[in-house]
Design a protein around this motif. Structure first.
Motif, short mmCIF file in Angstrom:
data_model
loop_
_atom_site.label_atom_id
_atom_site.label_comp_id
_atom_site.label_asym_id
_atom_site.label_seq_id
_atom_site.Cartn_x
_atom_site.Cartn_y
_atom_site.Cartn_z
N VAL A 81 0.88 -1.15 -0.01
CA VAL A 81 -0.07 0.00 0.14
C VAL A 81 0.72 1.11 -0.08
O VAL A 81 0.56 2.23 -0.86
N LEU A 82 1.98 1.08 0.87
CA LEU A 82 2.74 2.33 1.07
C LEU A 82 3.51 2.69 -0.51
O LEU A 82 3.65 3.94 -0.97
N SER A 91 -2.51 10.12 -0.72
CA SER A 91 -2.82 8.84 0.12
C SER A 91 -4.14 8.36 -0.31
O SER A 91 -5.10 9.14 -1.19
N PRO A 92 -4.60 7.06 0.13
CA PRO A 92 -5.86 6.56 -0.40
C PRO A 92 -7.03 7.28 0.47
O PRO A 92 -6.79 7.68 1.48
N ASN A 93 -8.12 7.23 -0.17
CA ASN A 93 -9.41 8.18 0.38
C ASN A 93 -10.06 7.08 1.30
O ASN A 93 -10.79 6.05 0.57
N PRO A 97 -15.09 3.68 -1.15
CA PRO A 97 -15.43 2.14 -0.89
C PRO A 97 -14.26 1.34 -1.28
O PRO A 97 -13.79 0.49 -0.87
N SER A 98 -13.83 1.63 -2.68
CA SER A 98 -12.75 1.01 -3.24
C SER A 98 -11.18 1.15 -2.56
O SER A 98 -10.46 0.28 -2.71
N GLU A 99 -11.19 2.14 -1.92
CA GLU A 99 -10.02 2.62 -1.19
C GLU A 99 -9.95 2.59 0.18
O GLU A 99 -8.73 2.60 0.81
N SER A 133 -3.10 14.78 2.71
CA SER A 133 -2.54 15.08 1.50
C SER A 133 -3.72 15.55 0.43
O SER A 133 -4.72 15.27 0.62
N LEU A 134 -3.16 16.32 -0.49
CA LEU A 134 -4.11 16.85 -1.62
C LEU A 134 -4.24 15.83 -2.74
O LEU A 134 -2.97 15.70 -3.17
#
Length: 136
Positions: A81-82, A91-93, A97-99, A133-134
């Motif tokens: 994931v990193l 970064s993942p949201n 749902p998928s993240e 993170s943007l």
């Protein structure tokens, strides 16, 4: 023949005192991944090059992560994931749902990486929870 005066500080120590630590493990990780991608593309990475002088090399952050892995504080799923999201630069949201699963692993890995980076002086500041993170 005149001998040049010896500098008060060694160049390495002098540059460390002028370095700008990261505000969070997340910021350090994005910087590390950008440097590793650049290195993979053939760039030569040297600490102190770029917009800010940093108190480490990208490999220092990777060594902290490796140590967490060897101590079984993180596992390969955290590392995957990193790497994936680090290469993307955001970064993942946790609300998508998928993240959602990646976001949980992301936060867990970075929260565990935060302390070793703080001990080494690579990270200072308010901490991971206050930095976001943007997305592009």
């Amino acid at each position: 023949m005149a001998i040049a005066p010896r500098p008060q500080h060694s160049p390495v120590l002098h540059s460390i005192t002028q370095s700008e630590p990261f505000r969070s493990a997340e910021e350090a990780w994005f910087w590390t991944m950008a440097a590793l991608v650049a290195r993979q593309d053939g760039a030569r990475i040297v600490a102190g090059r770029g917009s800010a002088i940093r108190p480490c090399e990208p490999d220092d952050v990777v060594r902290c992560l490796d140590r967490l892995y060897r101590q079984r504080r993180i596992d390969l799923s955290h590392g995957g994931v990193l790497r994936r999201w680090g290469e993307r630069g955001y970064s993942p949201n946790p609300h998508a749902p998928s993240e959602r699963g990646d976001a949980a692993l992301w936060r867990e890995a970075l929260s565990r990486l935060e302390w070793p980076l703080r001990i080494k002086g690579i990270v200072v500041g308010p901490g991971f929870a206050t930095v976001t993170s943007l997305r592009p």
